[in-house]
Structure formats: structure tokens, C-alpha cells
Design an enzyme around this catalytic site. Sequence first.
Site, PDB file in Angstrom:
ATOM      1  N   SER A 144       0.857  -1.182   0.000  1.00 41.14           N
ATOM      2  CA  SER A 144       0.000   0.000   0.000  1.00 41.14           C
ATOM      3  C   SER A 144       0.894   1.232   0.000  1.00 41.14           C
ATOM      4  CB  SER A 144      -0.882   0.008   1.259  1.00 41.14           C
ATOM      5  OG  SER A 144      -1.541   1.254   1.429  1.00 41.14           O
ATOM      6  N   TYR A 157      -1.992  -0.734  10.434  1.00 40.84           N
ATOM      7  CA  TYR A 157      -2.100  -1.080   9.005  1.00 40.84           C
ATOM      8  C   TYR A 157      -0.845  -0.626   8.267  1.00 40.84           C
ATOM      9  CZ  TYR A 157      -3.876  -1.110   4.204  1.00 40.84           C
ATOM     10  OH  TYR A 157      -4.036  -1.333   2.856  1.00 40.84           O
TER      11      TYR A 157
END
Length: 253
Positions: A144, A157
Site C-alpha cells: 500500500s 495497518y
Amino acid sequence: MDIRFDNKVVLVTGGGGGIGRASALAFARAGAKVAVTDRDVAAGEETTAQVKALGAEALFIAADVMQAAQVQAMVTQVVAHFGRLDCAFNNAGIEEEHMRLADCEEATFDRIMGVNVKGVWLCMKYQIAQMLAQGGGAIVNTASVAGLVGAPKMSTYSASKHAVIGLTKSAAVEYGRKGIRVNAVCPGVIRTVMLERAVQADPKVAATVAGAHPIGRIGEPDEVAAAVLWLSSDASSFVTGLAHTVDGGLTSV
């Protein structure tokens, strides 16, 4: 460039929707035989049906990537059914976090790291073993932009996706001379269920994140899938250890 995967066997984890489904379908259109895995049986079977509707061979395997026995069995089933494993897209992941670091519960931390980090590690562990036995292969992991920069209210995350990039680069160095390439895609904000959940929590999110991308919009799953196919293909034969952004310029700001 017409990227083809004729007679190639591809495994997609987290294939029940979003980027995983888009990638499974893109591989199918390019001629691959596709194995789809997901914890969500209904979603995974729906993707598999869509792959078959395109005329491609497909197999669905229900698997939890946090469970070593299930991951090992998943790879074994793919090879038993198709004879080999040429490419793997390790896409299974969760976010489950919109809070400051000090407010995150230990259980949430463990769950995110379990799926996003341990899950990718386990998948690579058994995929690489198979690829070594057959003489090579290509792996793409979903990281990501949060694996490249900080992500407020998503610290766990972000940490997990930084870890995915670390795993990717280390594996690329370890196995490059064995014919195995390992890369990662780093999407920006993509129109997926994760985004839908964020918008439900705060309707202003959609406009905010769209405006944050220099390209002026949110990305689509198919746009990430295109990068996954390129990284998995011979067109990127001299590319390994790359954290490839598909982020509309977000990390360039």
C-alpha cells in the site's frame, strides 16, 4: 503491449472481491488458469464463476492465510489440480483500523499483523518452495502507499504494509538467482469495500481522498490489476524487489 499468460497457472489470494477479483479476471482474460482463494466462500466462488464464464480454467479453495496448514494445503491443491504454480498474487489483507495509535486494541493489532504480515509470509513460504522445485516463478504482494509513508489513524495497518515491502525486498534478494521474482504493488485509495466502509463512517472521506491524489480521482481495481499482471509477466523479467506504486501520484506530493 499484449501480456499473455497462456498455459500459466496463477494463484490469487483474497480473490473474493476488489483488487483480487479484478486481478483474477484479468489473468483469465490473458489466458491463465486461475486458482482463487478467500475466507469468504460465497465471494470466492462468485469470482471463480466469473473466471469460468470468461472461458478460463478455474479452481476455488477456501483458505485462511493466517493458518499454516491451510496455506500449505492451498498450494498443494493448486499443484495437484493444475500441475504447477507459475505466478502468485498475495492480495489477502484487512484494514480494520481508523483510530490513533494509543487507542488501538491489542486484539486489533494482532489481527491486522496476522493477516497482512504473517499471511503474506506463509503464502510466500509455501509458494517459493514449490517454485524452487519447478525452477522459478513470479510473486506479487499487495502492500500500500501506507507501506511507504505514514498513515494517520492507521498506524498498525501502515506498519503491516511496511512489513510486506520488507518481506518482498528480502525474498527478491534471496531468490533472484533461483529464477523467482518477487515484487509488490502499492495502491493509493482504490474503489473497494475498504473505501466503502470508510465513506460510511465519514461521508466526506470520498471527496477528501479523491482530491488528495494529483490525478484528481480515486483509483479503480482494474488499474491495480494491470500493474499486477505486468509484474507477474515476462514483460517485467528484469524487475524484482520493486514496491510499485499505483497511486495517482499520491506519494509524489
